[in-house]
Write an enzyme that holds these catalytic residues in place. Structure first.
Site, PDB file in Angstrom:
ATOM      1  CG  ASN A 126      18.696  10.284  58.631  1.00 50.63           C
ATOM      2  OD1 ASN A 126      19.617  11.409  58.118  1.00 50.63           O
ATOM      3  ND2 ASN A 126      18.534  10.488  59.985  1.00 50.63           N
ATOM      4  NE  ARG A 179      19.177  17.363  63.636  1.00 51.90           N
ATOM      5  CZ  ARG A 179      18.490  18.530  62.988  1.00 51.90           C
ATOM      6  NH1 ARG A 179      18.726  19.715  63.330  1.00 51.90           N
ATOM      7  NH2 ARG A 179      17.871  18.127  61.827  1.00 51.90           N
ATOM      8  N   PRO A 212      24.976   8.334  62.157  1.00 56.38           N
ATOM      9  CG  PRO A 212      26.199   8.439  59.896  1.00 56.38           C
ATOM     10  CD  PRO A 212      24.892   8.130  60.554  1.00 56.38           C
ATOM     11  CB  CYS A 231      28.566  15.255  55.942  1.00 55.99           C
ATOM     12  SG  CYS A 231      29.042  16.686  56.776  1.00 55.99           S
ATOM     13  CB  ALA A 260      30.992  14.867  63.052  1.00 55.75           C
ATOM     14  CG  ASP A 314      13.054  16.911  60.490  1.00 54.35           C
ATOM     15  OD1 ASP A 314      14.008  17.263  60.744  1.00 54.35           O
ATOM     16  OD2 ASP A 314      12.437  17.891  59.659  1.00 54.35           O
TER      17      ASP A 314
END
Length: 335
Positions: free
Chosen positions: A200, A225, A16, A100, A18, A202
């Site tokens: 999760n 990303r 997820p 987050c 934003a 890198d």
């Protein structure tokens, strides 16, 4: 890997993000090989549920199952209500955000700030699990800072509360996105856990995904990303995990069409004004590192209409196709 009644066909999940993992992006990543995509955060504040932003985030029309929706907040009752609201709007899995690191989230004691208060974590997880009859998952970081890594304790609380899968980002809240992710904590949690663990942080290449799955023994990896502007990374990883071979770079013509389709989805989803502005970052991500892209990206930010964006994107990729059949990246400074 199984989450409730949902059996995932592979080990790849979209993290997820934003402002990124909206419905058009989630659908695209699933087409490109991800088996699950978690929505961007939906606030637990019911005052915001009627807002255009929240209504869009709760829109799953035509989305491929399983539909996983992330909720954020710090109040157990509000989070339970948010879970019920999203189930009514099509969610098939509820994910709770305790990962987050953003200041605006942590300043209201939500996101990864919650890791400081294990009793509150327990109350939140119990409330949300009891509020809905679908699976609830949790996303965390390794801890609050390097001196306070409590992922193991949180995982134990999660299991006892009925959480059905746990995603762990290999950084603390204090690290934000700086430095490099570490996977020893994830491996330790996996060794002790009875529920599926998702690694999760890198995961940028097929070989990195394979290494992390082997090193941590995690049940799946979550990619964020690295998928921005490169949603085909999921099929590249799937191919590498299956064969130990790299796929050839995609053809320029294919990615040209993928981007054009993505842009039209954004315009349809957000409307002309917002769609054009949101499209800018996606166009920038897709083209970063490609020949001639620096000037193209700069000029793209000045365009005000979807028609102009499509025309200039077509021109850029037509020119790129003259350079070669497949995408070829160069150092950013020369692009």
């Amino acid at each position: 890997m199984q989450i409730g009644t949902h059996i995932l066909k592979n080990k790849l999940i979209v993290a997820p993000m934003a402002g990124v993992t909206d419905r058009p992006f989630r659908q695209l990543c699933k087409i490109m090989g991800a088996d699950m995509a978690v929505s961007e955060m939906v606030s637990s504040n019911s005052l915001l549920w009627g807002s255009q932003k929240t209504l869009r985030r709760a829109n799953h029309e035509g989305e491929v199952s399983p539909i996983s929706v992330q909720i954020a907040g710090a109040d157990p009752k509000m989070l339970a209500a948010a879970a019920r609201y999203n189930v009514e709007n099509g969610a098939q899995i509820i994910d709770i955000n305790m990962g987050c690191p953003a200041k605006k989230i942590c300043n209201v004691m939500a996101g990864s700030a919650l890791l400081q208060d294990e009793k509150l974590v327990e109350r939140i997880l119990d409330a949300v699990v009891k509020a809905v009859d679908i699976p609830v998952t949790l996303k965390i970081r390794t801890g609050w800072d390097k001196q306070h890594k409590n992922a193991l304790a949180i995982a134990h609380i999660a299991e006892n509360s009925g959480i059905q899968a746990l995603a762990i980002h290999g950084r603390t809240r204090a690290c934000a996105y700086t430095g490099t992710a570490e996977y020893d904590t994830i491996a330790a949690v996996k060794a002790a856990a009875k529920i599926p663990i998702i690694a999760n942080g890198d995961i940028t290449t097929p070989e990195k995904a394979k290494f992390i799955l082997a090193y941590t023994k995690a049940d799946a990896v979550m990619i964020g990303r690295a998928a921005q502007g490169r949603p085909w990374i999921f099929r590249e990883i799937n191919h590498y995990l299956a064969t130990d071979q790299y796929l050839q770079p995609p053809e320029v013509a294919e990615i040209h069409q993928v981007l054009i389709n993505h842009l039209h989805d954004l315009y349809d989803f957000y409307g002309e004004y917002s769609g054009v502005r949101i499209a800018r970052k996606h166009i920038s991500w897709y083209t970063k590192g490609l020949v001639g892209s620096a000037g193209f990206r700069q000029s793209m930010n000045q365009l005000q209409t979807s028609d102009h964006q499509i025309i200039e994107t077509n021109k850029f990729f037509s020119k790129l196709a003259e350079e070669g059949q497949r995408l070829s990246y160069i150092k950013e400074g020369n692009s």
